[in-house]
Write a protein that holds these residues in place. Structure first.
Motif, PDB file in Angstrom:
ATOM      1  N   LEU A 116       0.867  -1.181   0.000  1.00 13.13           N
ATOM      2  CA  LEU A 116       0.000   0.000   0.000  1.00 13.13           C
ATOM      3  C   LEU A 116       0.901   1.228   0.000  1.00 13.13           C
ATOM      4  O   LEU A 116       1.760   1.379   0.867  1.00 13.13           O
ATOM      5  N   SER A 117       0.702   2.100  -0.977  1.00 12.49           N
ATOM      6  CA  SER A 117       1.538   3.296  -1.070  1.00 12.49           C
ATOM      7  C   SER A 117       0.717   4.542  -0.771  1.00 12.49           C
ATOM      8  O   SER A 117      -0.482   4.597  -1.065  1.00 12.49           O
ATOM      9  N   PHE A 118       1.382   5.540  -0.205  1.00 11.61           N
ATOM     10  CA  PHE A 118       0.710   6.762   0.236  1.00 11.61           C
ATOM     11  C   PHE A 118       1.568   7.971  -0.134  1.00 11.61           C
ATOM     12  O   PHE A 118       2.795   7.928  -0.013  1.00 11.61           O
ATOM     13  N   ARG A 119       0.912   9.041  -0.540  1.00 11.26           N
ATOM     14  CA  ARG A 119       1.587  10.309  -0.791  1.00 11.26           C
ATOM     15  C   ARG A 119       0.756  11.433  -0.188  1.00 11.26           C
ATOM     16  O   ARG A 119      -0.465  11.426  -0.306  1.00 11.26           O
ATOM     17  N   GLU A 120       1.427  12.356   0.453  1.00 19.93           N
ATOM     18  CA  GLU A 120       0.746  13.509   1.056  1.00 19.93           C
ATOM     19  C   GLU A 120       1.555  14.753   0.710  1.00 19.93           C
ATOM     20  O   GLU A 120       2.759  14.810   0.967  1.00 19.93           O
ATOM     21  N   ARG A 121       0.900  15.754   0.126  1.00 16.15           N
ATOM     22  CA  ARG A 121       1.605  16.950  -0.334  1.00 16.15           C
ATOM     23  C   ARG A 121       1.857  17.921   0.816  1.00 16.15           C
ATOM     24  O   ARG A 121       0.968  18.194   1.622  1.00 16.15           O
ATOM     25  N   GLU A 122       3.087  18.430   0.876  1.00 18.37           N
ATOM     26  CA  GLU A 122       3.416  19.452   1.867  1.00 18.37           C
ATOM     27  C   GLU A 122       2.549  20.696   1.610  1.00 18.37           C
ATOM     28  O   GLU A 122       2.465  21.167   0.472  1.00 18.37           O
ATOM     29  N   PRO A 123       1.893  21.251   2.641  1.00 17.54           N
ATOM     30  CA  PRO A 123       0.972  22.365   2.428  1.00 17.54           C
ATOM     31  C   PRO A 123       1.606  23.607   1.798  1.00 17.54           C
ATOM     32  O   PRO A 123       0.973  24.285   0.994  1.00 17.54           O
ATOM     33  N   PHE A 124       2.862  23.902   2.132  1.00 15.62           N
ATOM     34  CA  PHE A 124       3.476  25.142   1.656  1.00 15.62           C
ATOM     35  C   PHE A 124       4.344  24.929   0.425  1.00 15.62           C
ATOM     36  O   PHE A 124       4.168  25.589  -0.594  1.00 15.62           O
ATOM     37  N   ILE A 125       5.269  23.997   0.502  1.00 12.59           N
ATOM     38  CA  ILE A 125       6.197  23.822  -0.617  1.00 12.59           C
ATOM     39  C   ILE A 125       5.623  22.925  -1.702  1.00 12.59           C
ATOM     40  O   ILE A 125       6.194  22.822  -2.791  1.00 12.59           O
ATOM     41  N   ARG A 126       4.482  22.245  -1.407  1.00 17.93           N
ATOM     42  CA  ARG A 126       3.740  21.443  -2.378  1.00 17.93           C
ATOM     43  C   ARG A 126       4.513  20.231  -2.887  1.00 17.93           C
ATOM     44  O   ARG A 126       4.126  19.620  -3.875  1.00 17.93           O
ATOM     45  N   VAL A 127       5.618  19.905  -2.269  1.00 20.65           N
ATOM     46  CA  VAL A 127       6.355  18.685  -2.616  1.00 20.65           C
ATOM     47  C   VAL A 127       5.837  17.559  -1.735  1.00 20.65           C
ATOM     48  O   VAL A 127       5.803  17.695  -0.512  1.00 20.65           O
ATOM     49  N   ILE A 153       5.059  14.639   6.900  1.00 19.92           N
ATOM     50  CA  ILE A 153       4.965  16.047   6.518  1.00 19.92           C
ATOM     51  C   ILE A 153       5.801  16.893   7.473  1.00 19.92           C
ATOM     52  O   ILE A 153       5.794  16.689   8.682  1.00 19.92           O
ATOM     53  N   ASN A 154       6.495  17.878   6.918  1.00 16.32           N
ATOM     54  CA  ASN A 154       7.398  18.689   7.742  1.00 16.32           C
ATOM     55  C   ASN A 154       6.857  20.097   7.966  1.00 16.32           C
ATOM     56  O   ASN A 154       6.765  20.561   9.093  1.00 16.32           O
ATOM     57  N   PHE A 155       6.483  20.786   6.892  1.00 18.27           N
ATOM     58  CA  PHE A 155       6.132  22.203   6.997  1.00 18.27           C
ATOM     59  C   PHE A 155       4.618  22.382   6.952  1.00 18.27           C
ATOM     60  O   PHE A 155       4.001  22.226   5.892  1.00 18.27           O
ATOM     61  N   SER A 156       4.025  22.706   8.089  1.00 17.62           N
ATOM     62  CA  SER A 156       2.583  22.945   8.119  1.00 17.62           C
ATOM     63  C   SER A 156       2.246  23.791   9.340  1.00 17.62           C
ATOM     64  O   SER A 156       2.934  23.740  10.358  1.00 17.62           O
ATOM     65  N   LEU A 157       1.162  24.565   9.216  1.00 12.35           N
ATOM     66  CA  LEU A 157       0.618  25.275  10.361  1.00 12.35           C
ATOM     67  C   LEU A 157      -0.358  24.331  11.063  1.00 12.35           C
ATOM     68  O   LEU A 157      -1.269  23.798  10.439  1.00 12.35           O
ATOM     69  N   GLY A 158      -0.165  24.155  12.352  1.00 15.19           N
ATOM     70  CA  GLY A 158      -1.013  23.206  13.062  1.00 15.19           C
ATOM     71  C   GLY A 158      -0.662  21.773  12.677  1.00 15.19           C
ATOM     72  O   GLY A 158       0.375  21.505  12.073  1.00 15.19           O
ATOM     73  N   VAL A 159      -1.553  20.851  13.029  1.00 16.80           N
ATOM     74  CA  VAL A 159      -1.249  19.433  12.824  1.00 16.80           C
ATOM     75  C   VAL A 159      -2.308  18.710  11.988  1.00 16.80           C
ATOM     76  O   VAL A 159      -2.315  17.484  11.933  1.00 16.80           O
ATOM     77  N   LYS A 160      -3.164  19.448  11.297  1.00 18.54           N
ATOM     78  CA  LYS A 160      -4.250  18.813  10.561  1.00 18.54           C
ATOM     79  C   LYS A 160      -3.731  17.868   9.479  1.00 18.54           C
ATOM     80  O   LYS A 160      -4.129  16.692   9.404  1.00 18.54           O
TER      81      LYS A 160
END
Length: 257
Positions: A116-127, A153-160
């Motif tokens: 099972l593979s997963f990808r989640e985009r960084e909110p600010f840098i979009r990588v 995920i590294n760069f985000s405001l809050g933890v959502k």
């Protein structure tokens, strides 16, 4: 980059790279572990920017059943390591640059029975960041070992978004009947992130691996790399002190409980 969202790239020996889709049929399933203790190496390899990183992998290639890498790039050096040691590497690319793919990679001697593979985009840098769940047969058992490898995920405001990424993995782990290893770079650098991580881990009865000589990479005074487990007995836990990455590898030995 491949058009499919949920895919994994498999590198095996000297074979061509194989595209693994969610409906991939498993052709064989040799047991990965049995009653003997087995070792796991967990390491953010820093995109192989430092010269000695492959040497570290060579040192542990035959000592470990599982190598869980974060920031693994499909450079010729890493692919040669996989081929020369006759390993099987399942890689979830988060992004690509000049035909080199980067993301989490799980390296073993045995083909998993499920991926099972997963990808989640960084909110600010979009990588994106990536994560991978693989399941492996256990010798003389109807159960399987679930292994989850994550770069959070590294760069985000809050933890959502951070919660969302980890929760996707935990949904599958919670339903699994058998031993579990969840490990990687969790980027738990804030009090809020660390508290949330431990709350989520406890909610599905995972235990953290503690290190007596704790030289894990830290940011703002908090460690980034973790190993959590369930249904296993912890035999030993050490950290490899090296300058071959900006993270130190975690070397952990387990036995079936």
């Amino acid at each position: 980059m491949f058009k499919h969202r949920d895919y994994t790239l498999r590198y095996q020996g000297k074979c061509d790279v194989e595209l693994i889709l969610p409906n991939h049929k498993i052709m064989h399933n040799e047991p990965l572990i049995g009653q003997q203790p087995f070792s796991v190496l967990v390491w953010n390899i820093f995109k192989q920017k430092r010269a000695d990183c492959i040497n570290i992998l060579e040192q542990y290639a035959h000592q470990t059943k599982l190598i869980l890498l974060q920031e693994a790039q499909t450079t010729s050096q890493l692919l040669n390591f996989i081929a020369e040691n006759n390993k099987i590497a399942d890689h979830v690319p988060a992004y690509s640059l000049n035909d080199i793919y980067a993301g989490v990679m799980t390296i073993t001697d045995t083909t998993p029975t499920q991926i099972l593979s997963f990808r989640e985009r960084e909110p600010f840098i979009r990588v994106p960041k990536s994560a991978l769940i693989t399941l492996y047969p256990i010798k003389n058992s109807t159960q399987q070992l679930l292994v989850a490898n994550i770069h959070a995920i590294n760069f985000s405001l809050g933890v959502k978004v951070y919660r969302q990424q980890i929760y996707m993995l935990l949904n599958y782990i919670e339903q699994h009947h058998g031993p579990v290893i969840l490990a990687g770079d969790f980027n738990a650098w804030s009090r809020q992130r660390l508290s949330l991580l431990y709350h989520l881990i406890r909610s599905i009865n995972l235990k953290p691996v503690n290190f007596s000589n704790d030289i894990r990479k830290t940011f703002l005074g908090r460690p980034l790399d973790f190993v959590f487990y369930r249904g296993l007995k912890l035999n030993a836990a050490n950290i490899v002190n090296t300058a071959a990455s900006d993270h130190n590898p975690l070397f952990v030995k387990f036995k079936l409980d």
